[in-house]
Design an enzyme around this catalytic site. Structure first.
Site, PDB file in Angstrom:
ATOM      1  N   LYS A  56       0.804  -1.211   0.000  1.00 44.45           N
ATOM      2  CA  LYS A  56       0.000   0.000   0.000  1.00 44.45           C
ATOM      3  C   LYS A  56       0.846   1.275   0.000  1.00 44.45           C
ATOM      4  CE  LYS A  56      -3.645  -2.471  -0.151  1.00 44.45           C
ATOM      5  NZ  LYS A  56      -3.313  -3.737   0.490  1.00 44.45           N
ATOM      6  N   TYR A 273     -12.654 -14.020   3.201  1.00 47.13           N
ATOM      7  CA  TYR A 273     -11.734 -12.916   3.462  1.00 47.13           C
ATOM      8  C   TYR A 273     -11.362 -12.817   4.942  1.00 47.13           C
ATOM      9  CZ  TYR A 273      -9.727  -8.312   4.037  1.00 47.13           C
ATOM     10  OH  TYR A 273      -8.879  -7.286   4.372  1.00 47.13           O
ATOM     11  N   TYR A 299      -3.385 -12.019   3.558  1.00 45.62           N
ATOM     12  CA  TYR A 299      -2.996 -11.913   2.144  1.00 45.62           C
ATOM     13  C   TYR A 299      -1.835 -12.844   1.781  1.00 45.62           C
ATOM     14  CZ  TYR A 299      -5.836  -7.691   2.373  1.00 45.62           C
ATOM     15  OH  TYR A 299      -6.868  -6.816   2.564  1.00 45.62           O
TER      16      TYR A 299
HETATM   17  C1  LIG Z   1      -4.069  -4.942   0.421  1.00 45.96           C
HETATM   18  C2  LIG Z   1      -3.098  -6.059   0.470  1.00 45.96           C
HETATM   19  C3  LIG Z   1      -2.996  -6.969  -0.591  1.00 45.96           C
HETATM   20  C4  LIG Z   1      -3.894  -6.923  -1.781  1.00 45.96           C
HETATM   21  O1  LIG Z   1      -3.518  -5.906  -2.664  1.00 45.96           O
HETATM   22  P1  LIG Z   1      -4.595  -5.310  -3.651  1.00 45.96           P
HETATM   23  O2  LIG Z   1      -3.856  -4.269  -4.401  1.00 45.96           O
HETATM   24  O3  LIG Z   1      -5.700  -4.755  -2.797  1.00 45.96           O
HETATM   25  O4  LIG Z   1      -5.104  -6.420  -4.494  1.00 45.96           O
HETATM   26  C5  LIG Z   1      -2.036  -7.958  -0.519  1.00 45.96           C
HETATM   27  N1  LIG Z   1      -1.236  -8.070   0.562  1.00 45.96           N
HETATM   28  C6  LIG Z   1      -1.311  -7.224   1.586  1.00 45.96           C
HETATM   29  C7  LIG Z   1      -0.410  -7.448   2.747  1.00 45.96           C
HETATM   30  C8  LIG Z   1      -2.242  -6.186   1.585  1.00 45.96           C
HETATM   31  O5  LIG Z   1      -2.307  -5.359   2.634  1.00 45.96           O
END
Ligand SMILES: *Cc1c(COP(=O)(O)O)cnc(C)c1O
Length: 342
Positions: A56, A273, A299
């Protein structure tokens, strides 16, 4: 025109608030790789530097760039309670002298006090962000509308809010960070060519979209496999296709990405999720024990679980694989009471 100039030209109109520590390292994972029968590498976007890093930070450089250009004084954002995005947004806001309002959505059922207080929530509080709740978890339009209403209130009190929207209807500014990351990887590829496949977590899909668009714009045809962390493969593939189109519209340069080029895997998504499964817990522990590398429960743990499953079933495009680490480790502390089977 040299291929890298294409990225410069595409990104030139977009102001960027530079904050990420880049290039992030590209490293081998020899022990985990050997166990999986792969030549495995990791792109360390958990090391983007600001406030525990993660993907991010790259995305936020473009949102904060736009916010600064508008002379905003407050960032507004909505996401899950243990969101890395809101923690990084609050830190970016502070880094550039702004306040931050965070709306936390009830996306994950049956969570306890640790989830609500520790991990990213603790960091949001330390950053002095103003926290708001939202009772739904699967209502992107409603969550965005609530944040817009909050922005309206702030505006009426003389503030200059900048909203980072959630739903796919808005321009995918964050994906620009991953167009830039695609070029960064291209510059590092000489060390590991030929690379057969990139594996990355796919949530809002801005990371997946930016990488795919950036690599194809550069003339690189390395397959990119998105591991589903939020929606099933069909729904997520549709989202990526839509976001690639949106990105072409945003930049004024369309890149053709065929249906077969949007590769998804949702075999490690259940029960949904932000909810752990055994394969994810196992992937987190295995990666820590083989490589001294931490993954997160929402994630990258699921993405590595997906990579392991694909390796086991012959589902990868080849033996030289890059795992794109997108960060998220602070959420480990929000899941401490769920990570018991390790
Ligand atoms: C938000 C996030 C993702 C996913 O990324 P997107 O761009 O929203 O698809 C993957 N890994 C981590 C650790 C995240 O915080």
């Amino acid at each position: 025109m040299a291929a890298t100039d294409i990225v410069d030209r595409v990104l030139r109109p977009f102001p960027r608030a530079s904050a990420a520590h880049t290039p992030t390292p590209l490293e081998p994972l020899p022990r985990l790789g050997a166990e999986l029968g792969l030549e495995l590498y990791v792109k360390r976007d958990d090391c983007t530097g600001l406030a525990f890093g993660g993907n991010k930070v790259r995305q936020l450089e473009f949102y904060l760039g736009a916010a600064l250009a508008e002379r905003a004084d407050t960032i507004l954002i909505t996401s899950a309670v243990q969101s890395n995005f809101v923690r990084a947004a609050a830190a970016m806001a502070r880094r550039f002298g702004m306040a931050c309002h965070i709306q936390l959505e009830e996306r994950v059922p049956d969570v306890g006090e640790v989830y609500r207080q520790n991990g990213n929530v603790l960091l949001d509080r330390l950053l002095g962000a103003t926290l708001h709740g939202y009772p739904e978890g699967e209502d992107e339009a409603g969550a965005d509308a609530a944040v817009m209403a909050l922005a309206g209130e702030l505006r009426s009190r003389g503030h200059r809010p900048y909203v980072i929207p959630l739903a796919a209807g808005h321009p995918p500014l964050g994906a620009l960070g991953y167009v830039l990351a695609a070029r960064e990887l291209a510059g590092q590829l000489a060390a590991i060519e030929p690379l057969d496949e990139i594996v990355v977590a796919s949530g809002s899909a801005l990371t997946h979209t930016g990488l795919l668009y950036g690599l194809r714009a550069l003339g690189l045809d390395i397959p990119v496999r998105g591991i589903c962390v939020r929606r099933d493969a069909a729904a997520q593939a549709a989202r990526v296709a839509k976001r690639v189109d949106d990105l072409g519209e945003l930049t004024g340069r369309r890149v053709t990405v065929g249906e077969a080029d949007i590769r998804m895997f949702d075999g490690t998504l259940a029960p949904g999720y932000g909810r752990l499964n055994d394969a994810t817990t196992d992937a987190i522990a295995r990666t820590a024990r083989r490589e001294g590398l931490f993954l997160d429960p929402v994630y990258t743990g699921k993405a590595m679980a997906g990579l392991i499953e694909l390796a086991r079933t012959g589902g990868l495009a080849g033996g030289r694989v890059l795992f794109w680490h997108t960060g998220g480790q602070p959420a480990l502390f929000g899941y401490a009471d769920q990570l018991t089977r390790i």
